[in-house]
Design a protein around this motif. Structure first.
Motif, short mmCIF file in Angstrom:
data_model
loop_
_atom_site.label_atom_id
_atom_site.label_comp_id
_atom_site.label_asym_id
_atom_site.label_seq_id
_atom_site.Cartn_x
_atom_site.Cartn_y
_atom_site.Cartn_z
N GLY A 297 40.94 53.86 45.35
CA GLY A 297 42.38 54.08 45.38
C GLY A 297 43.19 52.85 45.75
O GLY A 297 44.42 52.91 45.86
N SER A 298 42.51 51.72 45.93
CA SER A 298 43.17 50.47 46.32
C SER A 298 43.30 49.53 45.13
O SER A 298 42.43 49.51 44.25
N PRO A 299 44.36 48.72 45.08
CA PRO A 299 44.46 47.73 44.00
C PRO A 299 43.37 46.67 44.07
O PRO A 299 43.08 46.00 43.08
N ILE A 300 42.74 46.54 45.25
CA ILE A 300 41.69 45.52 45.43
C ILE A 300 40.49 45.78 44.51
O ILE A 300 39.85 44.85 44.03
N ARG A 301 40.21 47.04 44.25
CA ARG A 301 39.00 47.39 43.51
C ARG A 301 38.94 46.72 42.14
O ARG A 301 37.86 46.39 41.64
N ARG A 302 40.08 46.49 41.54
CA ARG A 302 40.08 45.99 40.16
C ARG A 302 39.53 44.58 40.02
O ARG A 302 39.16 44.17 38.91
N ILE A 303 39.45 43.80 41.10
CA ILE A 303 38.89 42.45 40.95
C ILE A 303 37.37 42.49 40.83
O ILE A 303 36.76 41.52 40.37
N GLY A 304 36.76 43.58 41.26
CA GLY A 304 35.32 43.71 41.15
C GLY A 304 34.58 43.08 42.32
O GLY A 304 35.13 42.25 43.06
N PHE A 305 33.33 43.47 42.49
CA PHE A 305 32.53 43.07 43.64
C PHE A 305 32.24 41.57 43.66
O PHE A 305 32.27 40.93 44.71
N ASP A 306 31.95 40.98 42.50
CA ASP A 306 31.63 39.56 42.46
C ASP A 306 32.80 38.70 42.93
O ASP A 306 32.62 37.76 43.73
N CYS A 307 33.99 38.99 42.44
CA CYS A 307 35.17 38.20 42.85
C CYS A 307 35.48 38.43 44.33
O CYS A 307 35.95 37.53 45.03
N TRP A 308 35.24 39.66 44.78
CA TRP A 308 35.41 39.97 46.21
C TRP A 308 34.50 39.09 47.06
O TRP A 308 34.94 38.45 48.01
N GLN A 309 33.22 39.01 46.70
CA GLN A 309 32.28 38.17 47.44
C GLN A 309 32.62 36.69 47.29
O GLN A 309 32.49 35.92 48.25
N ARG A 310 33.04 36.29 46.11
CA ARG A 310 33.45 34.90 45.86
C ARG A 310 34.57 34.50 46.83
O ARG A 310 34.51 33.46 47.48
N ASN A 311 35.58 35.37 46.93
CA ASN A 311 36.74 35.07 47.78
C ASN A 311 36.35 34.99 49.25
O ASN A 311 36.82 34.11 49.98
#
Length: 381
Positions: A297-311
């Motif tokens: 339900g968060s806008p964060i989800r759309r970047i995906g797990f890889d980009c999340w870990q990258r950041n």
């Protein structure tokens, strides 16, 4: 229910504004669909490649400045504002803690798109019921439309030098949405630009993304780098990102008009899963299922797990040396070459900081030894 031929559109416009407030919007304005004056600047921006990898910006080209092409017959755009600033924003607190994660304040709660779109749809249905017939369509980042110039034209504020809309009574911490309609409502008057000589937003930008007043090179913007970019973040920008793992609010934080910002009354926009105050190490341990669960339900989800870990890896590399950070980076398992590249970079940064600490320690020890020797010499003399 009214016969369109007998509708008093001035009265209807007043009703629409009351309905919008009842539905929870912070403010609305009405404008026509003529954005021809923005076409030249849009074309130049695209030609210079400032849209980066956002191919959809170039795909639709000048349609973004032609709302009537999206919905044939459109005569007016109802532009809506919805304040989102959470009651406990904790801006300075988190930015000053390099081992904590900074998430752009619009993304701390639930995704705003569905909420705003549903409300715009309800507003359209109210107008439709009153007019008996109406062709309308709501938009919330869901179509190629220049929402800020439309909002500016509708009198909701003025576009600032950071390219965001500023409202004299509410700052800039708000979402925008549009409702296109095919009825000749009276239009609102634009507000005067009141940025004056202020260039605070330009000076504060960590990556110099505001290349000139009112022009942002997305390729340099931290929000683009951490949200829109799906590839490796260019190395020149990584140290400048700091602990910002999703978006950047610096240009809004520095804006003097945001002293008038309104706090959101929406429960959906309040922080979830402690993302307003959480350590980098804690979220770096999330598995992909945990990431999907915690960002549901968060806008964060759309970047995906890889980009999340990258950041997060970049932010960990920017944090002060900590053996726990080195251990976390070293033990992280990933099948993504992109993520591994950023982990390796972060480890290099931590190593450099350790060496710097060691050098400083040695310098302090050497200075202490020299002072001791000098004291001894003065006694002997």
């Amino acid at each position: 229910m009214s016969d369109q031929s007998s509708i008093n559109y001035q009265q209807l416009a007043e009703k629409i504004k009351l309905w919008a407030i009842e539905l929870g919007f912070s403010d609305i304005g009405i404008c026509d669909v003529d954005l021809k004056s923005h076409e030249k600047a849009l074309s130049k921006w695209l030609e210079q490649g400032y849209h980066g990898n956002m191919d959809y910006m170039a795909r639709h080209d000048l349609m973004r400045a032609r709302p009537s092409e999206l919905l044939p017959g459109t005569l007016r755009v109802i532009s809506a504002r919805l304040d989102y600033l959470p009651t406990q924003a904790k801006f300075a607190k988190i930015l000053k803690q390099p081992k904590h994660a900074f998430v752009s304040r619009y993304a701390l709660g639930r995704d705003y798109h569905k909420l705003m779109r549903n409300r715009l749809k309800q507003l359209g249905q109210k107008i439709e019921a009153y007019c008996h017939s109406l062709n309308f369509r709501p938009f919330v980042d869901s179509a190629p439309v220049l929402e800020r110039p439309l909002a500016e034209k509708a009198g909701l504020g003025w576009v600032g030098k950071h390219s965001l809309l500023i409202n004299q009574q509410a700052g800039s911490w708000f979402f925008l949405g549009e409702l296109m309609v095919d009825i000749p409502l009276p239009v609102d008057q634009p507000k005067q630009n009141q940025c004056g000589q202020c260039v605070s937003c330009i000076k504060i930008c960590p990556t110099n993304a505001i290349v000139e007043p009112y022009v942002v090179d997305a390729r340099r913007c931290i929000s683009y780098l951490t949200i829109e970019l799906r590839d490796a973040i260019p190395e020149e920008f990584r140290p400048l990102i700091g602990n910002r793992i999703y978006g950047c609010d610096d240009c809004q934080l520095i804006c003097p008009w945001n002293k008038f910002a309104k706090l959101s009354v929406e429960d959906d926009f309040q922080p979830r899963n402690q993302l307003d105050d959480i350590t980098l190490l804690e979220i770096f341990t999330w598995t992909e299922p945990e990431f999907l669960k915690n960002t549901e339900g968060s806008p964060i989800r759309r970047i995906g797990f890889d980009c999340w870990q990258r950041n997060i890896a970049v932010a960990l590399g920017n944090a002060p040396f900590d053996q726990a950070i080195v251990d976390a980076l070293t033990s992280q398992q990933t099948d993504s070459e992109m993520v591994q590249e950023h982990i390796d970079w972060a480890l290099q940064q931590q190593q450099l900081k350790l060496e710097h600490l060691s050098d400083n320690k040695n310098e302090r020890l050497t200075a202490r030894l020299i002072r001791t020797i000098e004291k001894g010499l003065s006694r002997d003399a």
